[in-house]
Scaffold this active site. Structure first.
Site, PDB file in Angstrom:
ATOM      1  N   TYR A 169      -1.911  -1.575  10.381  1.00  0.00           N
ATOM      2  CA  TYR A 169      -1.907  -1.649   8.910  1.00  0.00           C
ATOM      3  C   TYR A 169      -0.597  -1.087   8.359  1.00  0.00           C
ATOM      4  CZ  TYR A 169      -3.935  -1.305   4.160  1.00  0.00           C
ATOM      5  OH  TYR A 169      -4.220  -1.442   2.819  1.00  0.00           O
ATOM      6  N   SER A 191       0.881  -1.165   0.000  1.00  0.00           N
ATOM      7  CA  SER A 191       0.000   0.000   0.000  1.00  0.00           C
ATOM      8  C   SER A 191       0.919   1.216   0.000  1.00  0.00           C
ATOM      9  CB  SER A 191      -0.836  -0.020   1.287  1.00  0.00           C
ATOM     10  OG  SER A 191      -1.401   1.241   1.559  1.00  0.00           O
TER      11      SER A 191
HETATM   12  P1  NAD Z   1     -11.686  -6.401  -0.122  1.00  0.00           P
HETATM   13  O1  NAD Z   1     -12.293  -6.310   1.235  1.00  0.00           O
HETATM   14  O2  NAD Z   1     -12.498  -6.025  -1.310  1.00  0.00           O
HETATM   15  O3  NAD Z   1     -11.131  -7.892  -0.362  1.00  0.00           O
HETATM   16  C1  NAD Z   1     -10.352  -8.559   0.588  1.00  0.00           C
HETATM   17  C2  NAD Z   1     -10.557 -10.058   0.442  1.00  0.00           C
HETATM   18  O4  NAD Z   1      -9.694 -10.710   1.379  1.00  0.00           O
HETATM   19  C3  NAD Z   1     -11.985 -10.520   0.748  1.00  0.00           C
HETATM   20  O5  NAD Z   1     -12.463 -11.373  -0.275  1.00  0.00           O
HETATM   21  C4  NAD Z   1     -11.835 -11.276   2.080  1.00  0.00           C
HETATM   22  O6  NAD Z   1     -12.760 -12.368   2.219  1.00  0.00           O
HETATM   23  C5  NAD Z   1     -10.404 -11.775   1.969  1.00  0.00           C
HETATM   24  N1  NAD Z   1      -9.828 -12.108   3.274  1.00  0.00           N
HETATM   25  C6  NAD Z   1      -9.894 -11.402   4.425  1.00  0.00           C
HETATM   26  N2  NAD Z   1      -9.285 -12.071   5.418  1.00  0.00           N
HETATM   27  C7  NAD Z   1      -8.796 -13.214   4.872  1.00  0.00           C
HETATM   28  C8  NAD Z   1      -8.067 -14.313   5.391  1.00  0.00           C
HETATM   29  N3  NAD Z   1      -7.717 -14.378   6.694  1.00  0.00           N
HETATM   30  N4  NAD Z   1      -7.748 -15.319   4.555  1.00  0.00           N
HETATM   31  C9  NAD Z   1      -8.098 -15.279   3.244  1.00  0.00           C
HETATM   32  N5  NAD Z   1      -8.804 -14.278   2.706  1.00  0.00           N
HETATM   33  C10 NAD Z   1      -9.147 -13.248   3.517  1.00  0.00           C
HETATM   34  O7  NAD Z   1     -10.357  -5.530  -0.018  1.00  0.00           O
HETATM   35  P2  NAD Z   1      -9.369  -4.893  -1.134  1.00  0.00           P
HETATM   36  O8  NAD Z   1      -9.504  -3.430  -1.016  1.00  0.00           O
HETATM   37  O9  NAD Z   1      -9.532  -5.565  -2.441  1.00  0.00           O
HETATM   38  O10 NAD Z   1      -7.967  -5.270  -0.479  1.00  0.00           O
HETATM   39  C11 NAD Z   1      -7.083  -6.244  -1.010  1.00  0.00           C
HETATM   40  C12 NAD Z   1      -5.678  -5.920  -0.565  1.00  0.00           C
HETATM   41  O11 NAD Z   1      -5.299  -4.656  -1.102  1.00  0.00           O
HETATM   42  C13 NAD Z   1      -5.473  -5.825   0.945  1.00  0.00           C
HETATM   43  O12 NAD Z   1      -4.236  -6.398   1.313  1.00  0.00           O
HETATM   44  C14 NAD Z   1      -5.435  -4.329   1.190  1.00  0.00           C
HETATM   45  O13 NAD Z   1      -4.713  -3.986   2.346  1.00  0.00           O
HETATM   46  C15 NAD Z   1      -4.737  -3.870  -0.079  1.00  0.00           C
HETATM   47  N6  NAD Z   1      -4.928  -2.463  -0.399  1.00  0.00           N
HETATM   48  C16 NAD Z   1      -6.174  -1.954  -0.579  1.00  0.00           C
HETATM   49  C17 NAD Z   1      -6.325  -0.615  -0.885  1.00  0.00           C
HETATM   50  C18 NAD Z   1      -7.667   0.011  -1.096  1.00  0.00           C
HETATM   51  O14 NAD Z   1      -7.733   1.248  -1.102  1.00  0.00           O
HETATM   52  N7  NAD Z   1      -8.738  -0.739  -1.283  1.00  0.00           N
HETATM   53  C19 NAD Z   1      -5.187   0.192  -1.020  1.00  0.00           C
HETATM   54  C20 NAD Z   1      -3.932  -0.363  -0.831  1.00  0.00           C
HETATM   55  C21 NAD Z   1      -3.816  -1.696  -0.536  1.00  0.00           C
END
Ligand code: NAD
Length: 259
Positions: free
Chosen positions: A154, A141
């Site tokens: 985080y 991130s």
């Molecule tokens: P999201 O909530 O849409 O998807 C996350 C997925 O992870 C879900 O399907 C959930 O069921 C799964 N998950 C959660 N805990 C789990 C576990 N213990 N084992 C297996 N699966 C698990 O979120 P997203 O925004 O797509 O985030 C995905 C990644 O991107 C994360 O690591 C997040 O930190 C990172 N990220 C997101 C953003 C943002 O702005 N959305 C920015 C930077 C980084």
């Protein structure tokens, strides 16, 4: 087709960023594995990407559970006979000031982001080393490089992923394995939609101000990054053709945090 017949495991691929990465990888010819805590959504996503079931697989996996991770990876090898790309992407967000952060929630955050990355990496490397090739991609991130209030575990975990990735890049080199981190800015996924009202409450400002004055304030154009932007970066890293690109982290954020 930039990933023809490559086998790619994407954790947390039943939603958001991971789901779009799986979709783009499948479009580019990969056999994709949707590994997610939400088993039903994982199976549904796998069916959506390939209704025939020949080139996609849903796997129920809690990335913090050692035996589930090892069993899930074995299921992948048994089914497709190889593992070429791991995208360690599963993640959640919990916001609170350090002074109020519950220890159990801190531990949960570190377990999902760091234990999950370690366990899936270790299982993937066992196969990649046998194949003498592989690409590991961590979902970092901008918070791998920058801090924000309310996000202690985080920010800690996302910084930590860069350390893990650099070690994997060094150890993996002799085995043809590359390792890199993608560092996205804010992307409108369920993870972000959930924290907008939570941050508004904690900071005592409107949801609109959370978006404009917190999330997008430092971007060059006030725009959200999209799941497509992140998936295209993941495609670039997975399909890169030599070992020149390893141990790096790529920020994709509309200019929020410039290296
Ligand atoms: P999201 O909530 O849409 O998807 C996350 C997925 O992870 C879900 O399907 C959930 O069921 C799964 N998950 C959660 N805990 C789990 C576990 N213990 N084992 C297996 N699966 C698990 O979120 P997203 O925004 O797509 O985030 C995905 C990644 O991107 C994360 O690591 C997040 O930190 C990172 N990220 C997101 C953003 C943002 O702005 N959305 C920015 C930077 C980084």
């Amino acid at each position: 087709m930039r990933l023809q017949d490559k086998v790619a495991v994407v954790t947390g691929a039943a939603s958001g960023i991971g789901k779009e990465i799986a979709r783009v990888y499948a479009r580019e010819g990969a056999k994709v594995v949707i590994a997610d805590l939400n088993a039903e959504a994982a199976m549904a996503t796998a069916r959506e990407l390939d209704p025939s079931g020949d080139r996609s697989l849903g796997v129920a996996m809690d990335v913090t559970n050692e035996s589930q991770v090892d069993a899930g990876m074995q299921q992948v090898i048994d089914r497709f006979g190889a593992l070429d790309v791991l995208v360690s992407n599963a993640g959640i967000q919990i916001v609170a000031p350090v002074v109020e952060f519950e220890f159990a929630k801190w531990q949960k955050m570190l377990a999902i982001h760091l234990d999950g990355a370690f366990l899936t990496t270790r299982a993937a490397l066992r196969q990649m080393y046998k194949q003498k090739s592989g690409s590991v991609i961590y979902m970092g991130s901008v918070h791998s490089k920058e801090a924000s209030v309310l996000k202690a575990p985080y920010v800690t975990a996302k910084h930590g992923l860069i350390g893990l990735s650099k070690v994997v890049a060094k150890e993996g080199a002799a085995h043809g394995v590359r390792s890199n981190v993608i560092c996205p800015g804010f992307v409108r996924t369920p993870l972000v939609d959930k924290q907008i009202p939570e941050q508004a409450k904690e900071l005592g400002i409107s949801e609109e101000d959370v978006i404009r004055k917190v999330m997008l304030k430092e971007t060059v154009d006030g725009e959200f990054t999209t799941v497509e932007d992140v998936a295209n970066t993941a495609l670039f890293l997975a399909s890169f053709e030599s070992n020149a690109l390893t141990g790096q982290s790529i920020v994709v954020s509309h200019g929020w945090f410039m290296n």
